[in-house]
Design a protein around this motif. Sequence first.
Motif, PDB file in Angstrom:
ATOM      1  N   SER A 541     -36.804  85.671 -35.255  1.00  0.00           N
ATOM      2  CA  SER A 541     -35.656  86.563 -35.091  1.00  0.00           C
ATOM      3  C   SER A 541     -34.427  86.112 -35.870  1.00  0.00           C
ATOM      4  CB  SER A 541     -35.299  86.680 -33.609  1.00  0.00           C
ATOM      5  OG  SER A 541     -34.943  85.405 -33.069  1.00  0.00           O
ATOM      6  N   GLU A 542     -34.254  84.793 -36.068  1.00  0.00           N
ATOM      7  CA  GLU A 542     -33.014  84.304 -36.669  1.00  0.00           C
ATOM      8  C   GLU A 542     -33.231  83.482 -37.943  1.00  0.00           C
ATOM      9  OE1 GLU A 542     -30.316  82.512 -33.853  1.00  0.00           O
ATOM     10  OE2 GLU A 542     -31.279  83.542 -32.182  1.00  0.00           O
ATOM     11  N   GLY A 543     -34.455  83.145 -38.243  1.00  0.00           N
ATOM     12  CA  GLY A 543     -34.749  82.392 -39.453  1.00  0.00           C
ATOM     13  C   GLY A 543     -35.646  83.196 -40.369  1.00  0.00           C
ATOM     14  N   ARG A 544     -36.508  82.484 -41.066  1.00  0.00           N
ATOM     15  CA  ARG A 544     -37.454  83.140 -41.971  1.00  0.00           C
ATOM     16  C   ARG A 544     -38.817  82.504 -41.784  1.00  0.00           C
ATOM     17  NH1 ARG A 544     -37.527  83.103 -48.635  1.00  0.00           N
ATOM     18  NH2 ARG A 544     -39.333  84.470 -48.865  1.00  0.00           N
ATOM     19  N   VAL A 545     -39.838  83.333 -41.575  1.00  0.00           N
ATOM     20  CA  VAL A 545     -41.200  82.841 -41.395  1.00  0.00           C
ATOM     21  C   VAL A 545     -42.003  83.146 -42.654  1.00  0.00           C
ATOM     22  CG1 VAL A 545     -43.323  83.018 -40.049  1.00  0.00           C
ATOM     23  CG2 VAL A 545     -41.099  83.173 -38.906  1.00  0.00           C
ATOM     24  N   HIS A 546     -42.563  82.100 -43.277  1.00  0.00           N
ATOM     25  CA  HIS A 546     -43.484  82.301 -44.401  1.00  0.00           C
ATOM     26  C   HIS A 546     -44.882  82.615 -43.883  1.00  0.00           C
ATOM     27  CE1 HIS A 546     -40.420  80.975 -47.099  1.00  0.00           C
ATOM     28  NE2 HIS A 546     -40.429  79.725 -46.691  1.00  0.00           N
ATOM     29  N   HIS A 547     -45.377  81.760 -43.007  1.00  0.00           N
ATOM     30  CA  HIS A 547     -46.685  81.964 -42.391  1.00  0.00           C
ATOM     31  C   HIS A 547     -46.602  81.423 -40.958  1.00  0.00           C
ATOM     32  CE1 HIS A 547     -48.553  83.131 -46.146  1.00  0.00           C
ATOM     33  NE2 HIS A 547     -48.118  82.030 -46.718  1.00  0.00           N
ATOM     34  N   TRP A 548     -47.419  82.014 -40.087  1.00  0.00           N
ATOM     35  CA  TRP A 548     -47.421  81.542 -38.712  1.00  0.00           C
ATOM     36  C   TRP A 548     -48.754  80.910 -38.373  1.00  0.00           C
ATOM     37  CZ3 TRP A 548     -47.307  85.042 -33.738  1.00  0.00           C
ATOM     38  CH2 TRP A 548     -47.218  84.224 -32.610  1.00  0.00           C
ATOM     39  N   ARG A 549     -49.823  81.695 -38.375  1.00  0.00           N
ATOM     40  CA  ARG A 549     -51.126  81.177 -37.988  1.00  0.00           C
ATOM     41  C   ARG A 549     -51.961  80.920 -39.238  1.00  0.00           C
ATOM     42  NH1 ARG A 549     -51.661  85.367 -32.927  1.00  0.00           N
ATOM     43  NH2 ARG A 549     -50.923  83.963 -31.311  1.00  0.00           N
ATOM     44  N   ILE A 550     -52.314  79.676 -39.432  1.00  0.00           N
ATOM     45  CA  ILE A 550     -53.097  79.275 -40.595  1.00  0.00           C
ATOM     46  C   ILE A 550     -54.550  79.112 -40.156  1.00  0.00           C
ATOM     47  CG2 ILE A 550     -53.196  77.691 -42.553  1.00  0.00           C
ATOM     48  CD1 ILE A 550     -50.469  79.048 -42.148  1.00  0.00           C
ATOM     49  N   ALA A 551     -55.467  79.510 -41.016  1.00  0.00           N
ATOM     50  CA  ALA A 551     -56.889  79.471 -40.671  1.00  0.00           C
ATOM     51  C   ALA A 551     -57.450  78.067 -40.850  1.00  0.00           C
ATOM     52  CB  ALA A 551     -57.667  80.473 -41.516  1.00  0.00           C
ATOM     53  N   ILE A 552     -57.004  77.152 -39.968  1.00  0.00           N
ATOM     54  CA  ILE A 552     -57.500  75.784 -39.994  1.00  0.00           C
ATOM     55  C   ILE A 552     -57.752  75.317 -38.563  1.00  0.00           C
ATOM     56  CG2 ILE A 552     -56.374  75.110 -42.145  1.00  0.00           C
ATOM     57  CD1 ILE A 552     -54.264  73.696 -40.407  1.00  0.00           C
ATOM     58  N   LYS A 553     -58.568  74.289 -38.449  1.00  0.00           N
ATOM     59  CA  LYS A 553     -58.832  73.641 -37.169  1.00  0.00           C
ATOM     60  C   LYS A 553     -58.918  72.137 -37.428  1.00  0.00           C
ATOM     61  CE  LYS A 553     -62.418  73.002 -33.669  1.00  0.00           C
ATOM     62  NZ  LYS A 553     -63.799  73.318 -33.255  1.00  0.00           N
ATOM     63  N   PRO A 554     -58.091  71.323 -36.710  1.00  0.00           N
ATOM     64  CA  PRO A 554     -57.031  71.717 -35.787  1.00  0.00           C
ATOM     65  C   PRO A 554     -55.790  72.133 -36.556  1.00  0.00           C
ATOM     66  CG  PRO A 554     -57.043  69.346 -36.004  1.00  0.00           C
ATOM     67  CD  PRO A 554     -58.189  69.852 -36.843  1.00  0.00           C
ATOM     68  N   GLY A 555     -54.914  72.874 -35.899  1.00  0.00           N
ATOM     69  CA  GLY A 555     -53.681  73.196 -36.580  1.00  0.00           C
ATOM     70  C   GLY A 555     -53.104  74.541 -36.278  1.00  0.00           C
ATOM     71  N   ARG A 556     -53.788  75.396 -35.563  1.00  0.00           N
ATOM     72  CA  ARG A 556     -53.106  76.626 -35.228  1.00  0.00           C
ATOM     73  C   ARG A 556     -52.616  76.524 -33.783  1.00  0.00           C
ATOM     74  NH1 ARG A 556     -58.630  78.660 -34.472  1.00  0.00           N
ATOM     75  NH2 ARG A 556     -58.727  79.805 -32.507  1.00  0.00           N
TER      76      ARG A 556
END
Length: 678
Positions: A541-556
């Motif tokens: 809402s107040e910043g900038r998102v490039h990516h949120w959920r990345i297709a990796i395990k572990p890491g999402r």
Amino acid sequence: MFELILAADWSAAASPTGPRPKKDAIWVCADLHGAQETRYFPTRAGALGWIDGWLAKGHRTLLGFDFAFGYPPGFARALTGQDDALAVWDRLAAHLTDGPDNANDRYEVAQAINRRFPGTGPFWGRPAHLDLPDLPTTDRAREGHGLPERRAIETVVPGAKPVWQLAYAGAVGSQSLVGLAALAGLRARWGTELQVWPQQTGWQVPTARIALVEIYPSLWPPAQAPIRDQGQVIATAAALRAAEAAWFTGPAAQPDADRIAREEGWILGTRLAAEAQALPPGVDWTPMAEALETLRKAHPCRVGKEEVPLGAAAGRFAAQDISARRASPPRANAAVDGWGFAHATLAPGPIPVAEGRAAAATTRAAAVPPGHAIRILTGAALPPGVDTVALQEEAELRDGVLHLRALPKPGANARAAGEDVQAGAPILPAGRRLTPGDLALAASSGHGTLPVRAPLRVGVLSTGDELIEPGAPGDGIHDANRPMLLAMLAGWGLEPVDLGHVPDDPGVLRDALDAAPVEAVLTSGGASAGDEDHLSRLLSSEGRVHHWRIAIKPGRPLMLGDWQGKALFGLPGNPVAAFTCAALFARPALLQMAGAAWSEPEPLSVPAAFAKRKKAGRTEILRARLRDGRAEVFASEGSGRTSGLSWAEGFVILPEPAATISEGDPVPYLSFTALGIG
């Protein structure tokens, strides 16, 4: 089904790639009844000639190329008036010139195609020196061209790239442009003996002697080979050798499968999306490679330059290319203790000894008369009249004259001026993290200070009501992430800043991010979609998102973005996932921000000491270590098992396609040392 398998890894290089085998070039593997032969080709013409030679042998052949055989819906009709990929092939063959030396006009052809569409695009990416105003240099400059970004197959295989990008890292579009023109010629030469799957056959096994198919080598782990591209075609040919009729079936989940076959094409060996997906449907999961490319573009160097004394430069990043201010050594000098003379002036027998000696490189001894020798010590400048030094162990001074046991070769034991480094020669590249050895080189080359980048300040902030400080009493979860991440940053030559811990309160989190005196922030926790995951909502809402959920395990979940001009890496809360994401995503971006070059170390291919079945759809990162040359993996893949971080010495990185790994199979292994974690 096929006697001969040909798997080709293509290239759109505009000039021959050289006589020595290399990556990002053309590799072809021929597999005849299981016996493989692999070749490297500097030119496309050479590769096609070799392939034609194999096709002429008359075998039932499966021929695969690793570029897109079609374009997203609407492109073929706009360009040719037909919903037919093969019509696009013929048009490219008629308009694109590709010489025997690889010289081609693909960028000009792409611009001409762009002009047939409204707006700007769809093709983009070109060398800066080309004046092609209708071929934009960036994807963001495109608008209004009216075409989808991806083919249907590229939504099923997450790692498959869109065909519109022609240049820069990750580009595959140029390969298709020159490749499809070449395939049109291949079809013309072989006529009815060749069928293109699925464009000419539908979702059936081709009946012609030669089946031409689109392949994607990343579906299979590469075989062990000196060059990864070579290993990929070897592994692909071996996988195609085991091809089943089911591989040629269509995407039943797609309502317009027949149109897809004719217009867009499909990658052979790709199962249906419902079978292939290891991730929840309906969510836009970003492939790892795409997220890394976003980071590379979004985070250039953000720190200035400063001049520091040599003693303060270790571990800093060179701010510019550095050249030698003087030659090293500055004068010709002796490499050993001994006796110096002009070799050509010696007469047989004892050698008269000149007065004095040469003892230091900074002083000059008097000229040595012809036929005479002078005492000289290691590092001393060669006096005039000296070009050779005899070891003192090979000489004896008796009765005031010198006797040599053996006469050395002319120039023996003498270092020439500039033998190590010539004045003005480059010695250290911009972006290099300076080592103690680099400081020695700089000092010997005349430098007392060096231009370096100012330290990049990176904050580490932990979030969550459940956390307590390490060692504190209580039933909470000890904060393992913050000390771990701070240590990782210090090891990379960055300036870590401990921002402490904030509770699950969006206002407190906002204030902490606003006040952080840093250029980048690593947070852990709060990046998911739960009630108390405030970071994801705040950044959205107040910043900038490039990516949120990345297709990796572990890491999402892993959130990549910016907060008020600060790069922000929203790492998962589990320590293993936070460690993994920091090493693979934050590290290259932060080092580039600090002034280094973008760096993604290449994994080694090593035999597996484990067995595993992996679903398609995401990259899996396993904690691993090498023992007896084989990769062992930690007993548990749970991302809360911090003992595995201490046990491990690297990662096994399994790419997105499905895989069945048996003991002894080659797997990609990336050591922690290569990632700057020691």
